[in-house]
Design a protein around this motif. Sequence first.
Motif, short mmCIF file in Angstrom:
data_model
loop_
_atom_site.label_atom_id
_atom_site.label_comp_id
_atom_site.label_asym_id
_atom_site.label_seq_id
_atom_site.Cartn_x
_atom_site.Cartn_y
_atom_site.Cartn_z
N ALA A 22 34.99 39.41 37.38
CA ALA A 22 36.54 38.24 37.30
C ALA A 22 37.06 37.96 35.81
O ALA A 22 37.14 38.17 35.87
N GLN A 23 35.94 37.48 35.41
CA GLN A 23 35.89 36.95 34.14
C GLN A 23 36.94 38.05 33.26
O GLN A 23 37.05 37.98 32.40
N ALA A 24 36.62 39.31 33.48
CA ALA A 24 36.67 40.71 32.05
C ALA A 24 37.92 41.30 32.42
O ALA A 24 38.26 41.38 31.66
N ASP A 49 46.01 44.37 43.61
CA ASP A 49 45.73 43.21 45.13
C ASP A 49 44.59 42.95 44.81
O ASP A 49 43.95 41.08 44.49
N ILE A 50 43.36 43.41 43.92
CA ILE A 50 42.06 42.81 43.42
C ILE A 50 42.25 41.94 42.19
O ILE A 50 41.97 40.32 42.16
N ILE A 51 43.31 42.02 41.82
CA ILE A 51 43.42 41.54 39.58
C ILE A 51 44.13 40.10 40.40
O ILE A 51 44.03 39.09 39.86
N SER A 52 45.45 40.47 41.64
CA SER A 52 46.45 38.95 41.80
C SER A 52 45.22 38.09 42.07
O SER A 52 46.18 36.89 42.12
N ARG A 53 44.20 38.50 43.04
CA ARG A 53 42.84 36.83 43.58
C ARG A 53 42.53 37.07 42.34
O ARG A 53 42.00 35.61 42.87
N PRO A 59 47.78 40.14 33.70
CA PRO A 59 48.06 41.23 32.29
C PRO A 59 48.98 41.86 31.98
O PRO A 59 48.98 42.80 32.96
N GLU A 60 49.11 42.73 31.05
CA GLU A 60 49.82 43.61 31.34
C GLU A 60 49.30 45.01 32.37
O GLU A 60 48.29 45.32 31.97
N ILE A 61 50.33 45.50 32.89
CA ILE A 61 49.19 47.47 33.72
C ILE A 61 49.58 48.36 33.22
O ILE A 61 51.62 48.24 33.14
N ALA A 62 48.99 49.24 33.09
CA ALA A 62 49.90 50.69 32.62
C ALA A 62 49.15 51.68 33.46
O ALA A 62 48.01 51.38 33.93
#
Length: 247
Positions: A22-24, A49-53, A59-62
Motif C-alpha cells: 500500500a505504501q509503495a 479499485d485497489i489503488i482507490s482503497r 497517482p497518474e495511471i498509464a
Amino acid sequence: MFELTLIGIGTGNSDHVTLQGAQAIRDADLILIPRKGENKADLAGLREDIISRVVEEAPEIAYFDIPKRRADDGYLRGVDEWHDAIAERWQTAIATHAGARKIALLIWGDPSLYDSALRIAARLNPRPVTRVIPGITALQALTAAHAIPINDIGAPFVVTTGRRIRDEGWPAAATKVAVMLDGECSFQNLEMADYFIWWGAYVGMNEEVLIRGPLAEVSDEILTTRSKARADHGWIMDIYLLEKLEP
C-alpha cells in the motif's frame, strides 16, 4: 533513470495488499495497468479499485494493451517474443509520462511465482532500478481456502504448469503437485482414479469457487463449474493441488 516497483497484490482481494505494498502504491508517480481485452476489462477495474482503497488522490495511471502471444513457432520462442512486445508497450507508456521517477505495476499474486514482470523489466532501456514487494500467491490462497497444508511432514511438493502435466505426465517421485496456468484442465490426461484434488477459482475473491474430492469423482463437476464461471465473468483464474493416492 527511474525506479520500477513490482507490487504483489494477491488474487484480487484488496485485503491481500500488504502495508508495504500500500505504501509503495502511495509513493508511485505513475502506475502501469494492463488491458487484456473487453472480456477481461474488470481485471483493470480490480487494480483501479485497489489503488482507490489505499490512496486519497490516485497517482497518474498509464494503460497499455497486452499483445497476443504467437503459438506457431514453439512455446519458448513465442514467450520470448511476447515479452519483447510487452516491454515495448511498457516503454511507450512510460515515455508519455517523462517526469515520472517512481513507476509501479500491480502484479497478480506475487512477482516471483510464474510471473514474467521481472524478465520484462530487464528488457527496458534504460534498465530501471527494480524492487519487488511480495504478495500472496494463488497457491497460498488455495491452501488457506481449503484449510490444508501443502506438504506432508518432511516431504517435498512440486509446483508446475498445466502444459507440463499435459506433455510429461505426473512428475517422477512427487506425491503432491500444485498446478498453475492450466487453461485446459490437464488433469484429464492423468489416470484420475489415482489422485485427490483441491481446486479453486477466483480464490480469495467474492466469486471464489472451491471443489475438493477424489479426482475421478469431481472432475466433471470441475469442468462444468469452470466453463460456467468463465462464461459468466469473461475470464477465469484457477489453480489446483493434486495428491497421489496410496495404491
